[in-house]
Every structure is written in C-alpha cells, then in structure tokens.
Design a protein around this motif. Structure first.
Motif, PDB file in Angstrom:
ATOM      1  N   ALA A  40      -3.732   2.623  -5.714  1.00  0.00           N
ATOM      2  CA  ALA A  40      -2.273   2.515  -5.614  1.00  0.00           C
ATOM      3  C   ALA A  40      -1.810   1.105  -5.982  1.00  0.00           C
ATOM      4  O   ALA A  40      -0.826   0.931  -6.716  1.00  0.00           O
ATOM      5  N   LYS A  41      -2.528   0.084  -5.484  1.00  0.00           N
ATOM      6  CA  LYS A  41      -2.170  -1.307  -5.809  1.00  0.00           C
ATOM      7  C   LYS A  41      -2.300  -1.562  -7.305  1.00  0.00           C
ATOM      8  O   LYS A  41      -1.446  -2.232  -7.914  1.00  0.00           O
ATOM      9  N   LYS A  42      -3.350  -1.027  -7.908  1.00  0.00           N
ATOM     10  CA  LYS A  42      -3.577  -1.243  -9.337  1.00  0.00           C
ATOM     11  C   LYS A  42      -2.459  -0.620 -10.166  1.00  0.00           C
ATOM     12  O   LYS A  42      -1.972  -1.223 -11.138  1.00  0.00           O
ATOM     13  N   ILE A  43      -2.042   0.583  -9.787  1.00  0.00           N
ATOM     14  CA  ILE A  43      -0.945   1.251 -10.498  1.00  0.00           C
ATOM     15  C   ILE A  43       0.323   0.406 -10.441  1.00  0.00           C
ATOM     16  O   ILE A  43       1.015   0.204 -11.447  1.00  0.00           O
ATOM     17  N   LEU A  44       0.627  -0.120  -9.261  1.00  0.00           N
ATOM     18  CA  LEU A  44       1.836  -0.929  -9.099  1.00  0.00           C
ATOM     19  C   LEU A  44       1.714  -2.263  -9.825  1.00  0.00           C
ATOM     20  O   LEU A  44       2.691  -2.754 -10.423  1.00  0.00           O
ATOM     21  N   ASP A  45       0.527  -2.864  -9.779  1.00  0.00           N
ATOM     22  CA  ASP A  45       0.306  -4.117 -10.519  1.00  0.00           C
ATOM     23  C   ASP A  45       0.573  -3.912 -12.007  1.00  0.00           C
ATOM     24  O   ASP A  45       1.290  -4.708 -12.648  1.00  0.00           O
ATOM     25  N   GLN A  46      -0.016  -2.865 -12.558  1.00  0.00           N
ATOM     26  CA  GLN A  46       0.120  -2.611 -13.992  1.00  0.00           C
ATOM     27  C   GLN A  46       1.550  -2.289 -14.390  1.00  0.00           C
ATOM     28  O   GLN A  46       1.947  -2.530 -15.532  1.00  0.00           O
ATOM     29  N   ALA A  47       2.315  -1.753 -13.451  1.00  0.00           N
ATOM     30  CA  ALA A  47       3.713  -1.417 -13.741  1.00  0.00           C
ATOM     31  C   ALA A  47       4.648  -2.603 -13.511  1.00  0.00           C
ATOM     32  O   ALA A  47       5.866  -2.467 -13.702  1.00  0.00           O
ATOM     33  N   GLY A  48       4.104  -3.758 -13.080  1.00  0.00           N
ATOM     34  CA  GLY A  48       4.916  -4.953 -12.931  1.00  0.00           C
ATOM     35  C   GLY A  48       5.563  -5.138 -11.581  1.00  0.00           C
ATOM     36  O   GLY A  48       6.438  -6.003 -11.419  1.00  0.00           O
ATOM     37  N   TRP A  49       5.107  -4.392 -10.577  1.00  0.00           N
ATOM     38  CA  TRP A  49       5.621  -4.560  -9.217  1.00  0.00           C
ATOM     39  C   TRP A  49       4.753  -5.604  -8.518  1.00  0.00           C
ATOM     40  O   TRP A  49       3.595  -5.360  -8.212  1.00  0.00           O
ATOM     41  N   VAL A  50       5.332  -6.763  -8.261  1.00  0.00           N
ATOM     42  CA  VAL A  50       4.589  -7.935  -7.781  1.00  0.00           C
ATOM     43  C   VAL A  50       4.832  -8.148  -6.289  1.00  0.00           C
ATOM     44  O   VAL A  50       5.987  -8.122  -5.834  1.00  0.00           O
ATOM     45  N   PRO A  51       3.759  -8.357  -5.490  1.00  0.00           N
ATOM     46  CA  PRO A  51       3.939  -8.596  -4.053  1.00  0.00           C
ATOM     47  C   PRO A  51       4.744  -9.868  -3.780  1.00  0.00           C
ATOM     48  O   PRO A  51       4.544 -10.904  -4.422  1.00  0.00           O
ATOM     49  N   GLY A  52       5.656  -9.801  -2.808  1.00  0.00           N
ATOM     50  CA  GLY A  52       6.431 -10.957  -2.396  1.00  0.00           C
ATOM     51  C   GLY A  52       5.763 -11.674  -1.237  1.00  0.00           C
ATOM     52  O   GLY A  52       4.646 -11.331  -0.823  1.00  0.00           O
TER      53      GLY A  52
ATOM     54  N   GLY B 222      13.830  -8.236  -9.862  1.00  0.00           N
ATOM     55  CA  GLY B 222      14.781  -8.495  -8.798  1.00  0.00           C
ATOM     56  C   GLY B 222      15.019  -7.340  -7.849  1.00  0.00           C
ATOM     57  O   GLY B 222      15.804  -7.471  -6.898  1.00  0.00           O
ATOM     58  N   GLN B 223      14.351  -6.215  -8.071  1.00  0.00           N
ATOM     59  CA  GLN B 223      14.522  -5.047  -7.204  1.00  0.00           C
ATOM     60  C   GLN B 223      13.356  -4.947  -6.232  1.00  0.00           C
ATOM     61  O   GLN B 223      12.205  -4.880  -6.616  1.00  0.00           O
ATOM     62  N   ARG B 224      13.673  -4.954  -4.946  1.00  0.00           N
ATOM     63  CA  ARG B 224      12.653  -4.833  -3.909  1.00  0.00           C
ATOM     64  C   ARG B 224      12.174  -3.387  -3.816  1.00  0.00           C
ATOM     65  O   ARG B 224      12.966  -2.440  -3.943  1.00  0.00           O
ATOM     66  N   LEU B 225      10.876  -3.179  -3.603  1.00  0.00           N
ATOM     67  CA  LEU B 225      10.304  -1.841  -3.538  1.00  0.00           C
ATOM     68  C   LEU B 225      10.519  -1.257  -2.137  1.00  0.00           C
ATOM     69  O   LEU B 225       9.605  -1.104  -1.319  1.00  0.00           O
ATOM     70  N   THR B 226      11.778  -0.945  -1.872  1.00  0.00           N
ATOM     71  CA  THR B 226      12.199  -0.362  -0.598  1.00  0.00           C
ATOM     72  C   THR B 226      12.735   1.039  -0.861  1.00  0.00           C
ATOM     73  O   THR B 226      13.589   1.232  -1.726  1.00  0.00           O
ATOM     74  N   VAL B 227      12.215   1.997  -0.131  1.00  0.00           N
ATOM     75  CA  VAL B 227      12.593   3.389  -0.335  1.00  0.00           C
ATOM     76  C   VAL B 227      12.897   4.025   1.027  1.00  0.00           C
ATOM     77  O   VAL B 227      12.134   3.850   1.984  1.00  0.00           O
ATOM     78  N   GLY B 228      13.988   4.745   1.118  1.00  0.00           N
ATOM     79  CA  GLY B 228      14.336   5.443   2.350  1.00  0.00           C
ATOM     80  C   GLY B 228      13.797   6.857   2.345  1.00  0.00           C
ATOM     81  O   GLY B 228      13.642   7.475   1.293  1.00  0.00           O
ATOM     82  N   VAL B 229      13.526   7.386   3.547  1.00  0.00           N
ATOM     83  CA  VAL B 229      13.067   8.777   3.657  1.00  0.00           C
ATOM     84  C   VAL B 229      13.967   9.520   4.643  1.00  0.00           C
ATOM     85  O   VAL B 229      14.109   9.127   5.803  1.00  0.00           O
ATOM     86  N   LEU B 230      14.592  10.562   4.151  1.00  0.00           N
ATOM     87  CA  LEU B 230      15.482  11.405   4.940  1.00  0.00           C
ATOM     88  C   LEU B 230      14.654  12.499   5.611  1.00  0.00           C
ATOM     89  O   LEU B 230      13.824  13.141   4.975  1.00  0.00           O
ATOM     90  N   PHE B 231      14.877  12.709   6.914  1.00  0.00           N
ATOM     91  CA  PHE B 231      14.166  13.791   7.590  1.00  0.00           C
ATOM     92  C   PHE B 231      14.947  14.229   8.823  1.00  0.00           C
ATOM     93  O   PHE B 231      15.783  13.505   9.354  1.00  0.00           O
ATOM     94  N   ALA B 232      14.639  15.452   9.260  1.00  0.00           N
ATOM     95  CA  ALA B 232      15.268  16.034  10.451  1.00  0.00           C
ATOM     96  C   ALA B 232      14.181  16.458  11.423  1.00  0.00           C
ATOM     97  O   ALA B 232      13.026  16.645  11.030  1.00  0.00           O
TER      98      ALA B 232
END
Length: 533
Positions: free
Chosen positions: A355-367, A376-386
């Motif tokens: 998973a880390k390798k996929i993100l590295d190759q796609a240019g998502w860099v750890p802060g 400039g976009q933080r890798l933050t994702v919301g999850v909706l659930f009930a």
C-alpha cells in the motif's frame, strides 16, 4: 415457454448456494411443536418502514418478512427454488418471460383474493414507486415490460431484455405480494403499519422507530415448501421492541424479559449461554461489508488511493478483535455463500508495504504527522456509516488505525439510518460503509451497475457493464458463474469496493424458544417458531 424450472432446470441450478452453512435453527426442537404464546424479540435498530417493498435493513426485514408471502421460496441449505404462492412456474429460453401458476384459494388478510390480477398490480406498483423508495425491488424488475393475466390463477411476467435473476428475486421479501388496497396507497403511507399481505402474521400495532406487534393469521394453509409445516404459525403474537445497547439486550434475554435478540456480540455469548440460552449464527450471502468509494470526490478520484486501501486493511485483525471466530474476513466482492463467488484473497490481503509503495509511486508523500499529501491535498477521507450492525463503529475505528499506518487519515461520519439513506441517494460521501444481502450473484449488478444505484458515481465501464449485463442472459449455471467471477475481478480492478468482513447474523435465543430459523438470505422466518411451556 420451454421448460419447468421447478424441475431443476438450468436457471434454477445457478441458484445453488456456493457454500451452504450456518445454523438455520432447525435442530433446536424437543418434543412436538406447541401452538400459542407471544415471542418477545429485541431488535438492535428500529425498522425503517413497514412496507416489504421498501425494506432495506436486516432488522426491518425480520419484521416485514412475516406479513407477506412470495411467489417462490429458496431453500437455505441447497439454494433450490421451492413452491410458495406459485406451485409451478416456467421460463422462456431467452429468460424474458416467466409464467407462474398460483395455488388456488389464497387470500390476503382482508379477505380479498391473491390472484393473477393482484400479482400484476403489485409489480406495476413497484415500477411506479421507482428506485428512490424501493431500490432493490426496482432493480429486480429492471427491463420490466409488463405482466399479463393469463387466467385468474396464471400470470406471465415479461421483460424487454433477458433477466435470468428474476426467478430468485421472486423469492425475496421486496417482491412479496400485498393486497390491492395496500399498493394503492402512496409509498410514504405504506410505511405506517397498514400493510395487508397473505403471510402467516399480520400487523397488530406499529410504532415508528420504537416497536411493532404481529398477530397470527388464522386460516393460513399455504406455507412455503421450505417450511416445516404449511398451516398456521404456532406463535399467537410477536412483540418487536428496539433495544440499541448490546449489553441491555443480552441482560434482558438472561433475565427473561426478552425471548430472542439481534446482533449478539462475541462478548455477549458467555452470558447468554450461562443463562441457558444459545447463539445461532449464519453467514450472509451477497456483498460483504466494505468501503464503497465515490470516485468523483477528493483523493478517491485517484485509482492509486483506492488500490492502496485494498492492501492497507488487516481484515483478520478486524474479525479477531471486534467480531469473533464465527465471522469471516471478506475475500472477494461477493460473500463466500453467494452463488458465483470466487476467492480473490490473493488480491484482498493485508500488505501495508505494498500500500505504501502504491502511494509513493502515485506521488502521495508522508507529512510530518505521517499523513500523506499530494499537490497540497491532504490524504483525508471520510466514511459515512449507520448503526445497522452493532460492530460497525468498532470495525471502522480499528480500520482508522490501520490506514493511518500507511499515511491515510480516515474520518468517521456516523449518522442515523434516515440520514444515511438520504446522503447515499445524494452521493454525499467520500466512502460509504455497508453490506447488501442476497442469495444471488446478480447483487453485483444492483450494487455496481452504472444504470442502477451507482453509488460510486462512476461513468460507463466497457468491461464491467458488459459483464453485468451478460450474466442476465446466462441460463447455464457454469456460464453464469464464470461471468460473475470476471465481474468480481473487474470491480476490484476499478477500485469500486474495498471488502472488509463478511456479515454473520448472530441471534441470541432463550432455551424456551424452538425453531427460530434463517431463510436463504440469512433473515429470520418465524412461521415454524414455537415456545416451550
């Protein structure tokens, strides 16, 4: 018309369950069944609507399944279709026409006949209500061209395009048959406990969001061939009450205030067994619990992010920590008991380095805090659930920790069932966490088809859409299974579902209760249930 599917024709064979298992409740009898008494049942979540057509959640279907019969029934052990309202049926070679011969003498609880005209009006009414109110029912009737009354006991249902899944769909609660007076009401009014069916129970009381009471239908003699007997139900009444807290449900079962409860968690099992009760388990067929990305929102537009989710989750830890040994990890886009399931565990596996390798190759860099960013976009994702399942929040809280370890920030967005439904329909979410139950692989089409609900908000896919359409024409079991297998791989290829765990129904039952049974889609059927006294 070519062949009787009641005689194990090719299409019926496609409906054999992939891996039969689970406790159906058939072995808990002692002595002959005794009629009478009231079963007190504790639901974990309030039913959303009394209308079977609009039933979506398991807790709702536990109630609505009891008041309507279906044209056919599905054996939970073999997956074969059995007579219910119809004692025989035929299908055309192109799977566009289905003819049902109804049993004579069946009536709704208001005394009106359940005949071919009533069936026609039911199917026409479902199409009129549409997918917003009744998404599952509408999807089962995709391509509906109309229903013809051949004679009072014979009805022909026709589709403009092949619809091989329809026969199994005719066994579901969503296509259960209601009285003409009921279906004439507006959809919203049909959620108020005024529904009239031909089932073994009727509504005696309905308190929205709180409780429901069912009463035995006297004179019922047309039970499904799957039932242990075809006459009246043994129970006089069923009182459903909503008890959201797991510990309170378990305590009420142990103290004798309730006779059966939903969603018994692993930590509840010793207490239930110590009080003389038992927990009945069965795994759900259909689409397992998982994260459904809205591919038009934020970071999830990037296929690399969706791919990283697939290997960043430790599903075995989710099961071991939250659920217990009666639950399974999800290994595909279909649950393992679903016809057409293929094992894709080689792709759905825990591999955080991948998973880390996929993100590295796609240019998502750890802060600095470990959470990744790109342009400039933080890798933050919301999850909706009930809270449709008691373990949802705990599962997602643990997943939140696992994802953070690879640089993904998951924000939990818990909402009520009503708000969850509204936001799903509006596609107002990043990730949507849920499962969908059905004992047929066509659940892939209704979940992921671009012309269905399409909660992924995706555009056309030449490969996936072609596969989902092709399986509707396949009346050969092996051919249909191959197509469904390819479709599961295509869903993963496009990052449209991140499987987590397979849902199992875990029902706590007091020693005084016999024959609480699961039907083919792992929902409860109380027709054969009785009380020891």
């Amino acid at each position: 018309m070519k062949r009787p599917l009641a005689l194990a024709g090719a299409l019926a064979a496609t409906l054999s369950l992939a891996a039969c298992g689970g406790d159906t409740g058939a072995s808990d009898t002692s002595g002959p069944p005794r009629p009478g008494g009231t079963l007190r049942y504790g639901l974990s979540v309030a039913p959303t609507c009394s209308d079977p057509v609009q039933s979506m959640t398991n807790q709702t279907i536990y109630v609505t399944r009891q008041i309507v019969d279906s044209l056919v029934d599905q054996d939970p052990e073999t997956g074969q279709l059995k007579p219910w309202l119809a004692d025989s049926w035929f299908v055309s070679a192109d799977a566009k026409q289905f003819v049902f011969h109804l049993k004579p003498g069946i009536t709704f609880s208001d005394g009106t006949p359940l005949d071919a005209e009533a069936v026609r009006r039911n199917f026409d009414a479902i199409v009129a209500v549409g997918g917003a109110k009744a998404p599952l029912a509408a999807s089962y009737l995709a391509g509906y061209a109309g229903t013809t009354v051949v004679d009072p006991q014979t009805v022909r249902v026709e589709f403009g395009t092949p619809n091989a899944q329809f026969l199994q769909a005719a066994s579901t609660v969503q296509l259960g048959i209601q009285s003409v007076a009921t279906i004439a009401k507006p959809a919203d009014e049909r959620c108020l406990g005024n529904n009239i069916g031909s089932g073994p129970f009727t509504y005696a009381d309905w308190k929205q969001g709180a409780a429901a009471t069912l009463a035995k239908r006297t004179g019922y003699t047309w039970g499904s061939a799957v039932f242990a007997h075809q006459g009246e139900a043994y129970l006089d009444r069923i009182d459903f009450t909503v008890v959201p807290e797991s510990g309170v449900r378990t305590g009420s079962l142990g103290s004798g205030q309730l006779d059966a409860i939903s969603d018994a968690l692993p930590q509840d099992v010793p207490q239930i067994e110590d009080s003389g009760g038992r927990v009945q388990f069965t795994s759900n067929p259909g689409v397992p619990f998982g994260l459904q990305p809205n591919v038009t929102r934020g970071a999830l537009r990037d296929p690399a992010v969706r791919a990283a989710f697939l290997t960043a989750l430790d599903r075995q830890q989710l099961v071991d920590t939250v659920l217990g040994p009666e639950f399974k990890t999800a290994t595909s886009v279909l649950a393992s008991r679903t016809p057409g399931y293929v094992d894709l565990s080689a792709r759905v596996k825990f591999d955080p380095e991948a998973a880390k390798k996929i993100l590295d190759q796609a240019g998502w860099v750890p802060g600095a805090d470990g959470i990744r960013a790109k342009d400039g976009q933080r890798l933050t994702v919301g999850v909706l659930f009930a809270p449709v399942f008691a373990g949802n929040q705990a599962i997602l809280e643990l997943a939140q920790q696992q994802l953070r370890a690879v640089g993904i920030e998951l924000k939990l967005d818990p909402v009520s069932v009503a708000e969850w439904t509204t936001r799903q329909n509006a596609k107002d979410f990043d990730l949507n966490y849920y499962n969908t139950t059905r004992a047929d692989g066509d659940i892939l089409r209704t979940t992921f088809g671009v012309d269905q609900r399409n909660l992924n908000d995706r555009g056309p896919s030449e490969k996936l859409d072609a596969l989902l359409t092709a399986q509707l024409s396949a009346t050969d079991a092996a051919a249909r299974a191959r197509i469904l297998g390819e479709a599961q791989g295509a869903v993963l290829d496009e990052g449209l579902w991140i499987p987590t765990v397979e849902l199992s129904q875990a029902i706590g039952v007091a020693d005084s209760v016999a024959d609480v049974k699961f039907e083919a889609s792992a929902r409860l059927q109380f027709h054969d249930t009785w009380l020891r006294r």
